[in-house]
Design a protein around this motif. Structure first.
Motif, PDB file in Angstrom:
ATOM      1  N   GLN A 114       0.719  -1.047  -0.041  1.00  0.00           N
ATOM      2  CA  GLN A 114       0.021  -0.089  -0.033  1.00  0.00           C
ATOM      3  C   GLN A 114       0.820   1.186  -0.163  1.00  0.00           C
ATOM      4  O   GLN A 114       0.485   2.220  -0.761  1.00  0.00           O
ATOM      5  N   ALA A 115       1.758   1.152   0.919  1.00  0.00           N
ATOM      6  CA  ALA A 115       2.765   2.450   0.685  1.00  0.00           C
ATOM      7  C   ALA A 115       3.356   2.772  -0.610  1.00  0.00           C
ATOM      8  O   ALA A 115       3.589   3.940  -1.052  1.00  0.00           O
TER       9      ALA A 115
ATOM     10  N   ILE B 159     -10.600 -10.957   6.690  1.00  0.00           N
ATOM     11  CA  ILE B 159      -9.963 -12.444   6.334  1.00  0.00           C
ATOM     12  C   ILE B 159     -10.412 -12.343   4.832  1.00  0.00           C
ATOM     13  O   ILE B 159     -11.345 -12.409   4.527  1.00  0.00           O
ATOM     14  N   GLY B 160      -9.143 -12.159   3.854  1.00  0.00           N
ATOM     15  CA  GLY B 160      -9.702 -12.494   2.382  1.00  0.00           C
ATOM     16  C   GLY B 160      -8.388 -12.532   1.810  1.00  0.00           C
ATOM     17  O   GLY B 160      -7.146 -12.688   1.985  1.00  0.00           O
ATOM     18  N   GLY B 161      -8.610 -12.938   0.322  1.00  0.00           N
ATOM     19  CA  GLY B 161      -7.565 -13.069  -0.547  1.00  0.00           C
ATOM     20  C   GLY B 161      -6.410 -12.195  -0.725  1.00  0.00           C
ATOM     21  O   GLY B 161      -6.659 -10.814  -0.655  1.00  0.00           O
ATOM     22  N   ILE B 162      -5.221 -12.373  -0.783  1.00  0.00           N
ATOM     23  CA  ILE B 162      -3.907 -11.701  -1.028  1.00  0.00           C
ATOM     24  C   ILE B 162      -4.319 -10.734  -2.262  1.00  0.00           C
ATOM     25  O   ILE B 162      -3.687  -9.400  -2.298  1.00  0.00           O
ATOM     26  N   GLU B 163      -5.143 -11.061  -3.171  1.00  0.00           N
ATOM     27  CA  GLU B 163      -5.302 -10.468  -4.421  1.00  0.00           C
ATOM     28  C   GLU B 163      -5.868  -8.938  -4.214  1.00  0.00           C
ATOM     29  O   GLU B 163      -6.005  -8.221  -5.040  1.00  0.00           O
ATOM     30  N   HIS B 164      -6.577  -8.809  -3.057  1.00  0.00           N
ATOM     31  CA  HIS B 164      -7.240  -7.625  -2.628  1.00  0.00           C
ATOM     32  C   HIS B 164      -6.400  -6.617  -1.813  1.00  0.00           C
ATOM     33  O   HIS B 164      -6.820  -5.645  -1.098  1.00  0.00           O
TER      34      HIS B 164
ATOM     35  N   ILE C 254      -4.328  -4.447  -2.197  1.00  0.00           N
ATOM     36  CA  ILE C 254      -4.136  -2.922  -2.502  1.00  0.00           C
ATOM     37  C   ILE C 254      -5.658  -2.334  -2.593  1.00  0.00           C
ATOM     38  O   ILE C 254      -6.184  -1.646  -1.926  1.00  0.00           O
ATOM     39  N   LEU C 255      -6.293  -2.580  -3.978  1.00  0.00           N
ATOM     40  CA  LEU C 255      -7.416  -1.727  -4.078  1.00  0.00           C
ATOM     41  C   LEU C 255      -8.525  -1.768  -3.031  1.00  0.00           C
ATOM     42  O   LEU C 255      -8.769  -0.723  -2.820  1.00  0.00           O
ATOM     43  N   HIS C 256      -9.014  -2.974  -2.972  1.00  0.00           N
ATOM     44  CA  HIS C 256     -10.332  -3.093  -2.063  1.00  0.00           C
ATOM     45  C   HIS C 256     -10.103  -2.448  -0.729  1.00  0.00           C
ATOM     46  O   HIS C 256     -10.679  -1.824   0.020  1.00  0.00           O
ATOM     47  N   LEU C 257      -9.055  -2.856   0.059  1.00  0.00           N
ATOM     48  CA  LEU C 257      -8.453  -2.369   1.480  1.00  0.00           C
ATOM     49  C   LEU C 257      -8.145  -1.007   1.487  1.00  0.00           C
ATOM     50  O   LEU C 257      -8.597  -0.119   2.116  1.00  0.00           O
ATOM     51  N   LEU C 258      -7.547  -0.221   0.287  1.00  0.00           N
ATOM     52  CA  LEU C 258      -7.317   1.067   0.236  1.00  0.00           C
ATOM     53  C   LEU C 258      -8.597   1.954   0.073  1.00  0.00           C
ATOM     54  O   LEU C 258      -8.847   2.819   0.836  1.00  0.00           O
ATOM     55  N   TYR C 259      -9.554   1.375  -0.714  1.00  0.00           N
ATOM     56  CA  TYR C 259     -10.856   2.271  -0.993  1.00  0.00           C
ATOM     57  C   TYR C 259     -11.518   2.103   0.108  1.00  0.00           C
ATOM     58  O   TYR C 259     -12.132   3.221   0.656  1.00  0.00           O
ATOM     59  N   SER C 260     -11.374   1.028   1.310  1.00  0.00           N
ATOM     60  CA  SER C 260     -12.324   0.901   2.443  1.00  0.00           C
ATOM     61  C   SER C 260     -11.849   1.763   3.240  1.00  0.00           C
ATOM     62  O   SER C 260     -12.362   2.411   4.000  1.00  0.00           O
ATOM     63  N   ARG C 261     -10.555   1.709   3.260  1.00  0.00           N
ATOM     64  CA  ARG C 261      -9.725   2.829   4.292  1.00  0.00           C
ATOM     65  C   ARG C 261     -10.021   4.422   3.946  1.00  0.00           C
ATOM     66  O   ARG C 261     -10.380   5.007   4.993  1.00  0.00           O
ATOM     67  N   PHE C 262      -9.938   4.761   2.836  1.00  0.00           N
ATOM     68  CA  PHE C 262     -10.659   5.781   2.206  1.00  0.00           C
ATOM     69  C   PHE C 262     -12.047   6.340   2.930  1.00  0.00           C
ATOM     70  O   PHE C 262     -12.209   7.208   3.407  1.00  0.00           O
ATOM     71  N   TRP C 263     -12.854   5.281   2.357  1.00  0.00           N
ATOM     72  CA  TRP C 263     -14.375   5.770   2.861  1.00  0.00           C
ATOM     73  C   TRP C 263     -14.636   5.910   4.344  1.00  0.00           C
ATOM     74  O   TRP C 263     -15.291   6.471   4.869  1.00  0.00           O
ATOM     75  N   THR C 264     -13.639   4.998   5.166  1.00  0.00           N
ATOM     76  CA  THR C 264     -13.913   5.204   6.543  1.00  0.00           C
ATOM     77  C   THR C 264     -13.494   6.568   6.807  1.00  0.00           C
ATOM     78  O   THR C 264     -14.077   7.108   7.761  1.00  0.00           O
ATOM     79  N   LYS C 265     -12.482   7.102   6.220  1.00  0.00           N
ATOM     80  CA  LYS C 265     -11.853   8.282   6.742  1.00  0.00           C
ATOM     81  C   LYS C 265     -12.936   9.438   6.136  1.00  0.00           C
ATOM     82  O   LYS C 265     -12.946  10.456   7.068  1.00  0.00           O
TER      83      LYS C 265
END
Length: 862
Positions: free
Chosen positions: A230-231, A544-549, A551-562
């Motif tokens: 992500q960084a 828990i989820g696939g390593i293929e996520h 970057i995108l899904h996890l980053l977008y979720s972090r963004f929405w949270t903010k």
RNA sequence: GCCGGGAUGGCGGAACUGGUAGACGCACCGGACUCAAAAUCCGGCGGUAGCGAUACCGUGGGGGUUCGAUUCCCCCUCCCGGCACCA
């Protein structure tokens, strides 16, 4: 004659997974055991697995994902937590439209059918899910909040409109996803795809880049590799934005570029701009060859992977700009490798100190001017060497007054001088780009905008939400079917009341998955996006989820949270406290190459493998014709490679517990898992052994005498003492492995414990004689009772059905209560003390012998 | 191409903080049971040499640090994931 499934789960019958699992699942359902409550006062644990796309049926990746989540759920439940494990459906997306085209079924119907089927499968796997919180993102009461938040973001300028590039199929007159473009051609039409710039809505994730990067340090529960990815994706770099002045048609203009290597500015021998850059457009006006080249650049992919590997091409524009520091004339080129969407859409070319520029310059015979030197190394324009681009070891030369400065000092000095001339300054640059969410597709959340001739783009008023997507459209592959629905498109402008046109673009499905984990806390809330229950359950304790996520899904979720935090909807900064990224499920690939070079894949189930006497592979043939097939090694299970295994057949043949045990035992959760039929057999064999052992020793295990004190049992008997020590040592290992979520060794601990139990020195004569057990007060039986109680509990999170059944059959329920509430077994530290310990003798790190000594032997004795 | 990860017996994997490499399971071999098969149970199972005790080699390849490296560092090879419209 009888049917196996008609048998009751009874100790004296052999292990009958189907009956056991059906009874256990009924029991859980009737007692509402997995309904999560906010009011119990117990510590909460929110355990979430990534929700599935309802593609038709579960695949092995799902089974693995949800088994891991379920094991963690049940483990924490037994540890005394109030656990929430919800499930939902990521129900919008492209495959539903593809299925519609193929089968002439509306995406809605296809999706709901799939959900119903997959839900049955999840239930049959025995997952401890609170189904009362189930949600599907294609339901209006979910996606209305996508629309609502979109409007809030629009009000705050976090959503804005600009043009962006899409893949355009000129034959079908439709926008294609990257996945639908194969070798530059449309997947259905075979037409050459063009890049096309169209207006789209963007979410300004770059406004949060700094926080998204910095907050990674507040996530100790995330894997280092994900944080690193992500960084790097956010990609903060410090550089200099500066301009090359030029005059065009009598007007003074500036060509802005960004560089992280301002220290090499005297090495600039050309500039390159993207095909869509205004300068390129201008140059092309009077030059048909340039126009043709720009068209060529527009074909071809917008994908970074392809841009990075394609042949670098360029063309002169005939336009010259002025070097801001040495006043030299620099020619501007159009480069197919320069991205309009990144930075300024223009770059400076320093062939001597940038590898890509070096090759570009050699190809087009542009000057290469060395401006960094490293003592002892010789620069050659013939051959690229890695040190040319190493900013940490060189000093400036041929750079006027900056000669002799190192990277840091040179960049600082040059930035100061550029700023004095008003031609540039230091700037932070992000690799991260804003998130384009507009999709020219039907099966997604409608973007709540109305276009009015007089008022422009008008937001749909909150009172008119949700903008409901009609569910009866059948896409045919030519454009967005919503455009052919006057009842959807035609509307009144909310501002002036004149006829308006409803936006037909829908939102990226990543929007749906960016906040579903919050909605699980309050899925029934009709009046707001989230409520106080979100405060209770969130953040998610374990995701828990696939390593293929990663970057995108996890980053977008972090963004929405903010964003939601800024709007005052929630009060936490990060959505997922702990993250487990599971590896992919692989299976062997078998194929034949036909005459035409075409490759035909065969399912592993249709392939016969012959082994020699030492167990090595002798031949691999197709069962159908006995002729050999080639092995293509291990690959992720996929339709295209025809190497998938259907979990349903596995469940039907062996039962859910076998499927779960195999998945957990075959490899640690974060690693790839290789499918193995014989491994499944092995897992099933273990469960049968467990059942048989319990059935055979039922009388002995049931025996318990509360008047016998635990510590008294083993005092006199060193064999029993050693046996109990072994059991507790294995328990300790299992506890440690649950803590680090290494379930393969937890399963292994269960197997070791059963092995140890079978070797337990139990005197069976009185049992076989059917004498009254109470008259024996046998410490061996007490140990057996204790050990089986431990074994069933450490296995329960992985194989909940068989352990649930045995727990009841062996009377543990009366002793300790229902297994899920029986509490986790404690390691008795005193049991771990060994009478003798082994000393290992090493000389120069090599094993040279070992010895056993008494625990209390002193130095001199040893 | 860039970013991230991985490689240990015939196979999946274990080895927690640098300290007995190969736990547990699969496959295979031998034996018991059986008229027979399946199932089950018992035993063996990294390689080389040796009757044997044992010795040497061995964690993708090359180098380094260390008394000692699967574990730490550098270089390389191959495989996997991601690369912004698959989800």
């Amino acid at each position: 004659m009888f049917f196996a499934e008609d048998l009751q789960a009874d100790m004296q019958n052999k292990y009958n997974a189907r009956a056991i699992e059906r009874e256990a699942q009924q029991y859980w359902d009737e007692h509402h055991l997995f309904r999560a409550a906010e009011t119990t006062g117990k510590p909460k644990y929110y355990c979430l697995s990534m929700f599935p796309y309802p593609s038709g049926k579960l695949h092995m990746g799902h089974v693995r994902n949800y088994t891991i989540g379920d094991a963690l759920t049940r483990y924490h439940r037994m540890r005394g937590y109030e656990v929430l494990q919800p499930m939902g459906w990521d129900a919008f997306g492209l495959p539903a439209e593809n299925a519609a085209i193929a089968n002439n079924v509306p995406p809605a119907q296809w999706t709901y059918d799939n959900i119903a089927y997959m839900k049955r499968q999840l239930i049959s796997l025995g997952f401890a899910i609170d189904w009362e919180r189930e949600l599907a993102t294609c339901m209006p009461d979910y996606y209305r909040w996508n629309q609502w938040l979109f409007l809030r973001m629009l009000e705050r300028g976090i959503v804005y409109k600009k043009t962006g590039a899409v893949n355009w199929d000129p034959v079908d007159q439709t926008v294609l996803a990257n996945e639908q473009v194969i070798d530059g051609r449309g997947w259905r039409t075979g037409a050459l795809i063009e890049k096309r710039e169209i207006p789209m809505y963007y979410m300004a994730i770059t406004k949060y880049a700094d926080e998204l990067l910095a907050a990674l340090d507040t996530l100790p529960g995330w894997p280092e590799r994900v944080k690193t990815m992500q960084a790097n994706w956010i990609g903060k770099s410090m550089g200099v934005r500066f301009a090359f002045p030029y005059t065009l048609e009598g007007k003074d203009e500036k060509l802005w570029v960004f560089t992280t290597r301002a220290d090499t500015i005297f090495g600039v021998t050309f500039c390159a701009v993207a095909a869509e850059h205004p300068l390129a457009m201008h140059a092309a006006k009077r030059n048909p060859k340039l126009t043709a080249f720009i068209d060529e650049c527009r074909r071809g992919s917008a994908m970074e992977a392809e841009l990075a590997t394609m042949e670098k091409k360029g063309m002169r524009t005939g336009i010259f700009v002025t070097h801001p520091l040495n006043g030299e004339k620099i020619e501007v080129w159009i480069g197919n490798y320069v991205l309009m969407g990144y930075g300024e859409g223009a770059v400076m070319g320093v062939p001597a100190h940038d590898e890509r520029d070096f090759h570009f310059a050699r190809q087009y015979r542009l000057p290469i001017r060395q401006v960094i030197e490293v003592p002892g190394r010789t620069f050659s324009t013939d051959q690229w060497q890695d040190w040319y681009a190493d900013k940490d070891i060189g000093r400036c030369i041929h750079s006027g007054k900056y000669d002799g400065l190192d990277y840091t000092h040179a960049v600082d000095a040059i930035a100061v001088d550029l700023k004095a001339k008003a031609l540039g300054e230091k700037q932070v640059m992000w690799r991260l780009r804003d998130w384009g969410i507009s999709r020219q597709r039907y099966w997604g959340t409608p973007i709540p905008i109305i276009h009015c001739a007089g008022c422009g783009d008008v937001p749909v008023p909150d009172a008119q939400l949700p903008v409901v997507l009609p569910e009866d459209c059948v896409p045919d592959g030519t454009g967005n079917p919503l455009n052919k629905r006057p009842d959807f498109v035609n509307c009144k402008c909310p501002r002036c009341g004149q006829p308006g046109r409803r936006e037909t673009d829908t939102m990226d499905t990543f929007v749906d998955s960016s906040w579903y984990y919050m909605r699980f806390a309050c899925a029934d809330q009709k009046n707001s996006m989230v409520d106080a229950r979100v405060k209770y359950w969130l953040p998610v304790d374990q995701y828990i989820g696939g390593i293929e996520h990663a970057i995108l899904h996890l980053l977008y979720s972090r963004f929405w949270t903010k964003v939601m935090r800024e709007l005052g909807l929630i009060d936490f900064d990060e959505p997922f406290a702990h993250l487990l990224t599971q590896g992919m499920v692989l299976n062997e690939i078998f194929f034949r190459r036909s005459e035409g070079g075409r490759i035909v894949y065969f399912n592993p189930a249709d392939v016969a493998i012959e082994l020699d006497d030492s167990g090595k592979r002798k031949s691999v043939t197709l069962k159908a014709d006995g002729q050999p097939v080639e092995s293509g090694g291990m690959g992720t299970m996929s339709k295209s490679k025809n190497n998938g295994v259907d979990p349903q057949s596995l469940i039907e043949e062996y039962g859910a517990d076998t499927a779960r045990l195999f998945m957990m035992f075959a490899s640690p959760p974060e690693q790839t898992l290789e499918w193995s039929d014989s491994g499944v057999e092995g897992a099933h064999r273990f469960l049968r052994r467990l059942w048989d052992y319990c059935a055979r020793n039922e009388r002995a295990i049931r025996f318990r005498d509360s008047s016998v004190r635990v510590n008294d049992w083993t005092k006199e008997d060193s064999r029993l003492r050693a046996s109990r020590g072994e059991i507790h040592k294995i328990l300790q290992q299992a506890n440690f492995d649950y803590g680090r979520m290494q379930f393969n060794t937890v399963a292994s601990a269960g197997m070791k414990m059963l092995n140890a139990l079978e070797k337990l020195p139990v005197e069976t004569t009185p049992l076989n004689a059917n004498l009254p057990l109470q008259s024996f007060r046998n410490p061996q039986l007490q140990l057996m009772n204790e050990s089986v109680g431990i074994l069933l509990r450490i296995l329960n999170p992985i194989v909940p059905h068989i352990t649930h059944a045995l727990w009841i059959e062996l009377g543990f329920e009366k002793q300790l209560g229902e297994i899920l509430s029986a509490g986790w077994p404690e390691v008795d530290q005193t049991a771990l003390i060994q009478d003798e310990i082994e000393l290992v003798l090493q000389v120069h790190g090599k094993l040279r012998g070992n010895m056993r000594v008494a625990r209390d032997a002193d130095r001199a004795q040893i």
